[in-house]
Design an enzyme around this catalytic site. Structure first.
Site, mmCIF file in Angstrom:
data_model
loop_
_atom_site.group_PDB
_atom_site.id
_atom_site.type_symbol
_atom_site.label_atom_id
_atom_site.label_comp_id
_atom_site.label_asym_id
_atom_site.label_seq_id
_atom_site.Cartn_x
_atom_site.Cartn_y
_atom_site.Cartn_z
ATOM 1 N N LYS A 71 0.818 -1.223 0.000
ATOM 2 C CA LYS A 71 0.000 0.000 0.000
ATOM 3 C C LYS A 71 0.850 1.271 0.000
ATOM 4 C CE LYS A 71 -2.423 0.407 3.687
ATOM 5 N NZ LYS A 71 -1.500 1.284 4.448
ATOM 6 N N THR A 73 3.931 1.565 -0.949
ATOM 7 C CA THR A 73 4.664 1.597 -2.218
ATOM 8 C C THR A 73 3.786 2.156 -3.331
ATOM 9 O OG1 THR A 73 5.998 -0.295 -1.529
ATOM 10 C CG2 THR A 73 5.917 0.180 -3.889
ATOM 11 N N ARG A 94 2.436 8.604 6.896
ATOM 12 C CA ARG A 94 2.755 8.464 8.311
ATOM 13 C C ARG A 94 4.244 8.207 8.492
ATOM 14 N NH1 ARG A 94 -0.518 3.615 10.433
ATOM 15 N NH2 ARG A 94 0.131 2.800 8.419
ATOM 16 N N LYS A 105 7.206 -6.298 10.612
ATOM 17 C CA LYS A 105 6.373 -5.662 9.589
ATOM 18 C C LYS A 105 7.202 -4.831 8.617
ATOM 19 C CE LYS A 105 2.508 -2.443 9.075
ATOM 20 N NZ LYS A 105 3.262 -1.352 8.440
ATOM 21 N N ALA A 273 -3.212 1.696 12.900
ATOM 22 C CA ALA A 273 -4.630 1.657 12.551
ATOM 23 C C ALA A 273 -5.379 0.550 13.258
ATOM 24 C CB ALA A 273 -4.803 1.514 11.045
ATOM 25 N N PHE A 301 -3.237 -0.118 7.354
ATOM 26 C CA PHE A 301 -3.845 -1.438 7.175
ATOM 27 C C PHE A 301 -4.989 -1.395 6.161
ATOM 28 C CE2 PHE A 301 -1.998 -2.170 11.558
ATOM 29 C CZ PHE A 301 -0.974 -2.978 11.103
ATOM 30 N N PHE A 381 2.960 -8.700 -9.286
ATOM 31 C CA PHE A 381 4.125 -9.518 -8.946
ATOM 32 C C PHE A 381 4.509 -10.348 -10.169
ATOM 33 C CE2 PHE A 381 3.196 -8.211 -4.777
ATOM 34 C CZ PHE A 381 4.205 -8.597 -3.908
ATOM 35 N N TRP A 409 6.914 -0.712 -7.845
ATOM 36 C CA TRP A 409 8.058 -1.264 -7.119
ATOM 37 C C TRP A 409 9.208 -1.523 -8.079
ATOM 38 C CZ3 TRP A 409 11.275 -5.444 -7.163
ATOM 39 C CH2 TRP A 409 12.031 -5.680 -6.002
#
Length: 556
Positions: A71, A73, A94, A105, A273, A301, A381, A409
């Site tokens: 998210k 990224t 954030r 994480k 979150a 999240f 991906f 990415w």
């Protein structure tokens, strides 16, 4: 394949003064932290007040899985892509917490060729905001315990102190502690505990405050405990709101950095979150809206947590609703929601994808229920098959939601161009008609039931005996008119992290309510979600090092 840190360290950063100039900020409005980081001064924030606001794009996601969604990224890549196609765009994110950075994480600076930089600084101590929040929080703890020790003029019942200490690390040993041992001069013994810094109410306050006076007023309203006659005790009663605001006078200023492509990014505040409201600061988002024609921001999240809280808690304070919502998903994660184990995700599995699509479908419905246009971003991906991609596109077409592949990415801004064009088209063709999921006049039970039934898809809410007693107390003090901040697992729409996909016919149990009167909401604790996470068996810290020249190694 290069790691994120290797990619970031190869970038020739622009002086932050140049980044500021690109969005119309003069050097005199910056407070520099070296060459590549700066805070916006109060004069800058004041100067921006009369400018018109740009369009706001909220990026959220499906329920996260170990397969990864990307998210942050996509948020960064979308901002870069919008700039690349000629739209003046600012990103608002954030700040990372050291807990996830050193744990499992990871950070919050994106990845690959969609990163905010300098990533090692942002992921570690940055400009000291987390430390300031930690210090303010623990200063309040010290002042509170000192008041009890020095005569307890307010008649505070030490058994009913609800204010906890914090540290910005995952440290399960500190969840429950006893303080004040060692005799009369060492303090009054009582049970205490630590939360992670990002769960502190002061973090939420910093992110919802609109200026210094509002910050001080919110700090004054923090409830720290109760008297022997069960009356609430606030920071105002202790008379220390001024001291706490003083400790936060620099931390409240938004931080300016840049992406790999030189897009301006305001990175400020970082409440989780799943245990807090999961959005960056009002001041940073507001400044971004004044600086850019488009602002791309994210909520923590999935859309059931960060997305819901952005819309029901942040938007009323920001006084600006999103013009569009982007929901990020990966085919890998959707297959996991469809029942595939992590080690089988590289294999084509159309049936699992179709089954897992139910999770994405629910989040689309949820965001549309707020009257907002929605776009789905498929974070691509290399393992995604052509059949899986075409199937997912077809599934999105069936529910009449625009969908685009993104490869930011791997390909940076270029990999997000099609998504950027689709988001622009949606904003131009569809008008947001924002409405909240519940009304302010509802009581706490009604608000919780609205979230559980409308957003999570549950059919019932149960309240523990403790929660029922708290509901009566909160009604007595008028707190039941405040918004609800649900503390729930991020992995499922339910309060059971094992229930993936789109569970049905489930019950949410509210075990406890926590008043966050300074922040302006009530936290409802569900399941076994914890406000102090623990470290995994093999923390990310084991891979981290530094070379003889001071360069970070192994930081993702």
């Amino acid at each position: 394949m290069k790691t994120d840190i290797e990619i970031s360290q190869e970038v020739d950063l622009l002086p932050i003064k140049n980044i500021a100039e690109s969005v119309g900020l003069a050097e005199e409005h910056l407070e520099l932290f070296g060459n590549y980081k700066a805070k916006l001064s109060f004069s800058a924030i004041k100067e921006l007040e009369d400018r018109s606001e740009g369009k706001l794009i909220l990026v959220t996601s499906i329920n996260p899985t170990p397969a990864g969604e990307g998210k942050s990224t996509v948020t960064i890549g979308l901002g870069d892509a919008l700039n690349k196609i000629g739209k003046k765009t600012v990103i608002a994110l954030r700040e990372p917490s050291l807990g996830p950075v050193m744990g499992i994480k990871g950070g919050a600076t994106g990845g690959g060729y969609a990163q905010v930089l300098p990533m090692e600084d942002i992921n570690l101590h940055f400009t000291g905001d987390m430390h300031a929040i930690t210090t303010a929080n623990n200063a309040l703890s010290a002042l509170l315990d000192n008041h009890i020790q020095q005569g307890n003029e307010l008649n505070i019942d030490s058994r009913r102190v609800i204010w906890k200490r914090v540290v910005d690390l995952n440290d399960r040993e500190l969840r429950q502690v006893v303080v004040g041992l060692g005799g009369a001069i060492q303090g009054v013994p009582r049970e205490d505990g630590f939360d992670i810094t990002v769960a502190s109410e002061i973090m939420a306050i910093l992110c919802l405050a609109t200026d210094l006076e509002n910050l001080k007023a919110r700090l004054a309203n923090i409830v720290v405990g109760y008297t022997f006659t069960l009356e609430p005790v606030t920071v105002s009663d202790l008379g220390v709101q001024g001291a706490l605001a003083l400790l936060l006078k620099e931390a409240i200023k938004p931080n300016l950095v840049q992406t790999i492509y030189g897009t301006a990014a305001l990175v400020h505040g970082g409440p989780f979150a799943n245990i807090a409201h999961g959005c960056n600061s009002i001041l940073a988002t507001k400044a971004a809206l004044k600086l850019g024609d488009y602002v791309v921001t994210e909520a923590g999240f999935g859309a059931d947590l960060g997305g819901e809280k952005f819309l029901d808690i942040k938007v009323p304070n920001l006084k600006k609703a999103p013009d569009a919502v982007v929901i990020v998903a990966t085919i890998r994660a959707l297959k996991m929601h469809g029942g595939v184990s992590k080690n089988e995700l590289g294999k084509e599995n159309i049936s699992a994808l179709v089954e897992g699509f139910s999770n994405l479908h629910k989040h689309v419905e949820n965001m549309q229920s707020y009257g907002l246009p929605v776009v789905v971003a498929i974070n691509q991906f290399i393992s995604d098959s052509e059949n899986e991609i075409s199937t997912l596109k077809e599934l999105c077409e069936r529910i009449n939601v625009p969908v685009e592949l993104t490869s930011v990415w791997e390909n940076g801004a270029e990999g997000g161009e099609e998504l950027a064009k689709t988001v622009l088209q949606v904003i131009e063709e569809e008008t947001a008609n924002f409405r909240t999921i519940y009304q302010s006049g509802m009581n706490l039970e009604e608000k919780i039931e609205a979230i559980v039934t409308k957003i999570y898809g549950g059919n019932k809410v149960l309240f523990s005996k403790k929660a029922k007693n708290q509901l009566a107390t909160f009604h007595k003090y008028g707190w039941d008119r405040l918004p609800i901040c649900m503390a729930k697992t991020q992995y499922s729409l339910s309060d059971d992290p094992q229930q993936l996909g789109r569970p049905a016919d489930f019950t949410i149990t509210i075990r406890e309510l926590v008043p966050k009167i300074g922040a302006g909401f009530i936290v409802a604790l569900t399941g076994d979600v914890m406000t102090m996470p623990g470290l995994p068996k093999k923390p990310a810290a084991l891979n981290m090092d530094i070379d003889s020249e001071g360069n970070a190694i192994g930081l993702f």
